[in-house]
Design an enzyme around this catalytic site. Structure first.
Site, PDB file in Angstrom:
ATOM      1  N   LYS A  30     -14.792  35.683  44.450  1.00  0.00           N
ATOM      2  CA  LYS A  30     -13.455  36.290  44.295  1.00  0.00           C
ATOM      3  C   LYS A  30     -13.564  37.796  44.483  1.00  0.00           C
ATOM      4  O   LYS A  30     -12.739  38.411  45.155  1.00  0.00           O
ATOM      5  CB  LYS A  30     -12.955  35.946  42.900  1.00  0.00           C
ATOM      6  CG  LYS A  30     -12.033  36.960  42.248  1.00  0.00           C
ATOM      7  CD  LYS A  30     -11.577  36.561  40.887  1.00  0.00           C
ATOM      8  CE  LYS A  30     -12.277  37.277  39.787  1.00  0.00           C
ATOM      9  NZ  LYS A  30     -11.887  38.669  39.540  1.00  0.00           N
ATOM     10  N   ASN A  31     -14.607  38.401  43.870  1.00  0.00           N
ATOM     11  CA  ASN A  31     -14.689  39.863  43.859  1.00  0.00           C
ATOM     12  C   ASN A  31     -15.170  40.462  45.172  1.00  0.00           C
ATOM     13  O   ASN A  31     -15.251  41.676  45.312  1.00  0.00           O
ATOM     14  CB  ASN A  31     -15.565  40.341  42.694  1.00  0.00           C
ATOM     15  CG  ASN A  31     -14.884  40.064  41.371  1.00  0.00           C
ATOM     16  OD1 ASN A  31     -13.704  39.700  41.338  1.00  0.00           O
ATOM     17  ND2 ASN A  31     -15.616  40.178  40.289  1.00  0.00           N
ATOM     18  N   CYS A 132       2.028  54.204  31.677  1.00  0.00           N
ATOM     19  CA  CYS A 132       1.643  55.594  31.918  1.00  0.00           C
ATOM     20  C   CYS A 132       0.569  56.055  30.950  1.00  0.00           C
ATOM     21  O   CYS A 132      -0.262  56.876  31.268  1.00  0.00           O
ATOM     22  CB  CYS A 132       2.858  56.496  31.753  1.00  0.00           C
ATOM     23  SG  CYS A 132       4.091  56.098  32.964  1.00  0.00           S
ATOM     24  N   ARG A 137      -7.021  57.026  33.011  1.00  0.00           N
ATOM     25  CA  ARG A 137      -8.441  56.711  32.852  1.00  0.00           C
ATOM     26  C   ARG A 137      -8.954  55.660  33.835  1.00  0.00           C
ATOM     27  O   ARG A 137      -9.838  55.923  34.622  1.00  0.00           O
ATOM     28  CB  ARG A 137      -8.733  56.288  31.412  1.00  0.00           C
ATOM     29  CG  ARG A 137     -10.214  56.149  31.196  1.00  0.00           C
ATOM     30  CD  ARG A 137     -10.552  55.766  29.793  1.00  0.00           C
ATOM     31  NE  ARG A 137     -11.940  55.354  29.722  1.00  0.00           N
ATOM     32  CZ  ARG A 137     -12.371  54.162  30.100  1.00  0.00           C
ATOM     33  NH1 ARG A 137     -11.534  53.285  30.587  1.00  0.00           N
ATOM     34  NH2 ARG A 137     -13.650  53.860  30.015  1.00  0.00           N
ATOM     35  N   ASP A 341     -20.087  40.556  33.490  1.00  0.00           N
ATOM     36  CA  ASP A 341     -19.189  39.393  33.561  1.00  0.00           C
ATOM     37  C   ASP A 341     -19.830  38.138  32.976  1.00  0.00           C
ATOM     38  O   ASP A 341     -19.129  37.183  32.671  1.00  0.00           O
ATOM     39  CB  ASP A 341     -18.749  39.124  35.010  1.00  0.00           C
ATOM     40  CG  ASP A 341     -17.843  40.228  35.510  1.00  0.00           C
ATOM     41  OD1 ASP A 341     -17.607  40.297  36.732  1.00  0.00           O
ATOM     42  OD2 ASP A 341     -17.383  41.040  34.685  1.00  0.00           O
ATOM     43  N   ARG A 438      -7.832  32.452  37.210  1.00  0.00           N
ATOM     44  CA  ARG A 438      -7.901  33.661  38.025  1.00  0.00           C
ATOM     45  C   ARG A 438      -9.271  33.808  38.678  1.00  0.00           C
ATOM     46  O   ARG A 438      -9.422  34.441  39.711  1.00  0.00           O
ATOM     47  CB  ARG A 438      -7.631  34.913  37.170  1.00  0.00           C
ATOM     48  CG  ARG A 438      -6.177  35.132  36.797  1.00  0.00           C
ATOM     49  CD  ARG A 438      -5.989  36.464  36.110  1.00  0.00           C
ATOM     50  NE  ARG A 438      -6.641  37.526  36.858  1.00  0.00           N
ATOM     51  CZ  ARG A 438      -7.046  38.672  36.313  1.00  0.00           C
ATOM     52  NH1 ARG A 438      -6.866  38.900  35.024  1.00  0.00           N
ATOM     53  NH2 ARG A 438      -7.627  39.599  37.032  1.00  0.00           N
TER      54      ARG A 438
HETATM   55  C1  EPZ Z   1     -15.316  44.983  39.126  1.00  0.00           C
HETATM   56  O1  EPZ Z   1     -14.281  45.643  38.403  1.00  0.00           O
HETATM   57  C2  EPZ Z   1     -15.080  43.498  38.916  1.00  0.00           C
HETATM   58  N1  EPZ Z   1     -13.754  43.136  39.385  1.00  0.00           N
HETATM   59  C3  EPZ Z   1     -15.190  43.165  37.434  1.00  0.00           C
HETATM   60  O2  EPZ Z   1     -15.094  41.731  37.329  1.00  0.00           O
HETATM   61  C4  EPZ Z   1     -16.550  43.599  36.915  1.00  0.00           C
HETATM   62  O3  EPZ Z   1     -16.584  43.371  35.511  1.00  0.00           O
HETATM   63  C5  EPZ Z   1     -16.761  45.084  37.199  1.00  0.00           C
HETATM   64  O4  EPZ Z   1     -16.610  45.332  38.616  1.00  0.00           O
HETATM   65  C6  EPZ Z   1     -18.142  45.567  36.779  1.00  0.00           C
HETATM   66  O5  EPZ Z   1     -19.115  44.814  37.430  1.00  0.00           O
HETATM   67  C7  EPZ Z   1     -13.532  43.055  40.712  1.00  0.00           C
HETATM   68  O6  EPZ Z   1     -14.400  43.292  41.542  1.00  0.00           O
HETATM   69  C8  EPZ Z   1     -12.144  42.622  41.111  1.00  0.00           C
HETATM   70  P1  EPZ Z   1     -15.812  49.237  37.696  1.00  0.00           P
HETATM   71  P2  EPZ Z   1     -14.029  47.228  38.605  1.00  0.00           P
HETATM   72  O7  EPZ Z   1     -14.940  50.191  38.408  1.00  0.00           O
HETATM   73  O8  EPZ Z   1     -14.328  47.613  39.985  1.00  0.00           O
HETATM   74  C9  EPZ Z   1     -14.701  52.458  34.399  1.00  0.00           C
HETATM   75  C10 EPZ Z   1     -14.104  39.684  36.705  1.00  0.00           C
HETATM   76  O9  EPZ Z   1     -14.124  39.025  35.666  1.00  0.00           O
HETATM   77  N2  EPZ Z   1     -13.852  53.139  35.388  1.00  0.00           N
HETATM   78  O10 EPZ Z   1     -17.215  49.023  38.186  1.00  0.00           O
HETATM   79  O11 EPZ Z   1     -12.672  47.496  38.064  1.00  0.00           O
HETATM   80  C11 EPZ Z   1     -14.195  51.079  33.990  1.00  0.00           C
HETATM   81  O12 EPZ Z   1     -13.211  51.213  32.974  1.00  0.00           O
HETATM   82  C12 EPZ Z   1     -13.937  41.202  36.647  1.00  0.00           C
HETATM   83  O13 EPZ Z   1     -14.244  39.202  37.859  1.00  0.00           O
HETATM   84  C13 EPZ Z   1     -13.302  54.361  35.046  1.00  0.00           C
HETATM   85  O14 EPZ Z   1     -13.490  54.872  33.946  1.00  0.00           O
HETATM   86  O15 EPZ Z   1     -15.109  47.812  37.610  1.00  0.00           O
HETATM   87  C14 EPZ Z   1     -15.468  50.421  33.490  1.00  0.00           C
HETATM   88  O16 EPZ Z   1     -15.704  50.828  32.152  1.00  0.00           O
HETATM   89  C15 EPZ Z   1     -13.807  41.696  35.223  1.00  0.00           C
HETATM   90  N3  EPZ Z   1     -12.529  55.008  35.964  1.00  0.00           N
HETATM   91  C16 EPZ Z   1     -16.558  51.006  34.395  1.00  0.00           C
HETATM   92  O17 EPZ Z   1     -15.974  52.175  35.002  1.00  0.00           O
HETATM   93  C17 EPZ Z   1     -12.296  54.486  37.213  1.00  0.00           C
HETATM   94  O18 EPZ Z   1     -11.587  55.140  38.006  1.00  0.00           O
HETATM   95  C18 EPZ Z   1     -17.007  50.087  35.514  1.00  0.00           C
HETATM   96  O19 EPZ Z   1     -15.824  49.623  36.148  1.00  0.00           O
HETATM   97  C19 EPZ Z   1     -12.852  53.228  37.533  1.00  0.00           C
HETATM   98  C20 EPZ Z   1     -13.645  52.573  36.617  1.00  0.00           C
END
Ligand code: EPZ
Length: 459
Positions: A30-31, A132, A137, A341, A438
């Site tokens: 999916k990802n 908002c 973040r 995950d 999902r």
């Molecule tokens: C991807 O999410 C995956 N989703 C997530 O899988 C997965 O948990 C995650 O990567 C980490 O491996 C998809 O690919 C659709 P990140 P993503 O940006 O890209 C913070 C599932 O169950 N962050 O690597 O959103 C964020 O809050 C899902 O399939 C910021 O602070 O994850 C997190 O703490 C759940 N600011 C950390 O970085 C930003 O602008 C890593 O998030 C972006 C992210």
């Protein structure tokens, strides 16, 4: 959007017996597929995506693209027994830059669309995730990256959307002609979405972009290899430094199909479930090299695992779960470390093996909502702080009368509580299972084919 009919799983626990056996075939990731769908915006003409899983998120992102004017259709490719489902996307008819707030609000991954859209159309509006208040973040890395590429990002408080334009920004670093400008970006946090989105945005930019401190997940490599095959100039993907030579606005040509890699999280989910509940299990159509962190931990614990080219087999798994060694200290980590995950899934497993385990969740704060449900079943888990828990095993899991239903709090926590119910004694009801849908395609069909008693009911 009509509210999805509420459904639940009814599960008969196996009371700790390893009664499951058989084969599961892993779906496309999916990802990865979600990002390939977003990347279709970079192309002049229809693209064809293979091995795309039919999960709810894929349908949601397809709806978002249709609302923007793109054609997104499932087609049959190949012939006879080789017939496969292909997702064909034609973005030439796109006529809007306003990403649908309600649909995007249901799936964070829709933020990945902003990169290709900003790069192609010079502007995009995107709903602030979760309203908002926390809008800055979760996508701050995206917004700061776009600013560095010369775009102007404004949060429209009234409409609760980010309006992003690739024109000359306050610092005047933009190209001034609707194109993003190549630049150097260091990610203050390793971000999967940030890496792939800015990589895609840079493909159409003017000049060269160097991204540093990048995520190295296989899903990013999978999409990048497709873009490179179609002419994008990307090097270093799968390492912390990715360099992209922009086309200066010229769209890519769809010279190659995209093929989704097998889902490593689905693979790891069934591997952990198999360790607990299956005497013999074959996981086919997977990439064992993408789940080395899980294979190595379970092998060390004593689970009989064999690796093939595209299969992982657990065979003769007759030892009691209490004979498996626990994992004393587990930290989730970006790829190739242990994936966040699978944290809920490995925790449910650890309640059944002998010993004490400390789990540290480095990626997300408080990804432990499911712990309360496991404790309702008798698990011995202590939440030390929003990022750390301690598990003591083994504890038999059973349905306590009056303790109510189990809840799927997110995709992966949903799998964990289903696995816990299957490990337990009694009959269990898991609600909120649209969240499981999902990320897992027809989970109950896969589990039933292994001998589990699980059925989907309308509640
Ligand atoms: C991807 O999410 C995956 N989703 C997530 O899988 C997965 O948990 C995650 O990567 C980490 O491996 C998809 O690919 C659709 P990140 P993503 O940006 O890209 C913070 C599932 O169950 N962050 O690597 O959103 C964020 O809050 C899902 O399939 C910021 O602070 O994850 C997190 O703490 C759940 N600011 C950390 O970085 C930003 O602008 C890593 O998030 C972006 C992210």
């Amino acid at each position: 959007m009509a509210t999805a009919q509420k459904e639940a799983f009814i599960i008969e626990g196996l009371a700790g017996e390893k009664k499951l056996s058989g084969t599961v075939r892993i779906h496309g990731a999916k990802n990865a597929a979600l990002k390939a769908i977003a990347a279709s915006v970079l192309f002049a003409g229809p693209v064809r995506l293979e091995n795309v899983p039919k999960t709810a998120d894929i349908e949601t992102l397809s709806k978002i693209l249709r609302k923007l004017g793109a054609k997104v259709e499932w087609k049959k490719g190949g012939t006879g027994k080789d017939a496969v489902d292909l997702l064909e996307i034609d973005t030439t008819t796109m006529n809007s830059i306003e990403i649908d707030a309600e649909l995007a609000g249901s799936m964070r991954a829709s933020v990945v669309l902003t990169g290709p859209m900003l790069a192609r159309f010079g502007k995009v509006t995107f709903p602030a995730p979760g309203g908002c208040v926390i809008g800055t973040r979760p996508i701050d890395l995206f917004l700061s990256g776009y600013e560095k590429m010369g775009a102007m990002a404004v949060l429209d408080e009234a409409a609760c959307v980010h309006r992003i334009e690739a024109y000359k920004n306050a610092k005047g670093t933009g190209t001034g002609k609707g194109l993003l400008a190549g630049t150097e970006i260091f990610f203050n946090k390793v971000s999967v979405g940030g890496t792939e989105t800015l990589m895609m945005a840079a493909v159409l930019a003017e000049g060269t972009t160097v991204l540093k401190n990048c995520a190295m997940e296989p899903e990013i490599v999978n999409v990048a290899e497709w873009l490179i095959a179609c002419g994008a100039k990307i090097t270093g993907v799968g390492t912390p430094v990715i360099t992209i030579e922009g086309t200066g606005g010229e769209l890519l040509k769809p010279t190659h199909f995209y093929t989704t890699i097998p889902d490593r999280i689905e693979t790891g989910s069934f591997l952990i479930l198999g360790a607990l509940l299956a005497r013999d299990l074959t996981i086919e159509n997977c990439r064992p090299d993408h789940v080395e962190s899980v294979v190595s931990l379970l092998t060390e614990a004593g689970v009989p695992i064999k690796i093939g080219a595209s299969t992982i087999t657990i065979s003769g798994n007759t030892a009691a779960n209490s004979s498996f060694k626990t994992i004393a200290d587990l930290r989730t980590h970006e790829y190739p470390g242990f994936p966040t995950d699978l944290q809920p899934v490995i925790v449910a497993y650890l309640t059944q093996v002998t010993g004490e385990s400390k789990i540290f969740e480095t990626i997300y704060e408080g990804r432990f909502k499911y712990v309360e449900d496991l404790k309702k079943l008798g698990a011995s888990i202590t939440i030390m702080n929003p990022r750390e828990i301690e598990v003591k095993g083994p504890t038999p899991l059973r349905h306590l009368p009056g303790e109510g239903d189990l809840t799927a709090y997110d995709i992966r926590a949903g799998f964990a509580v289903v696995m816990a119910a299957l490990s337990g004694s009694g009959t269990f009801k898991v609600i909120n299972i649209h969240l499981i849908d999902r990320g897992y395609e027809k989970l109950e069909a896969q589990l039933s084919s292994l001998g589990a008693q699980i059925k989907r009911v309308v509640v």
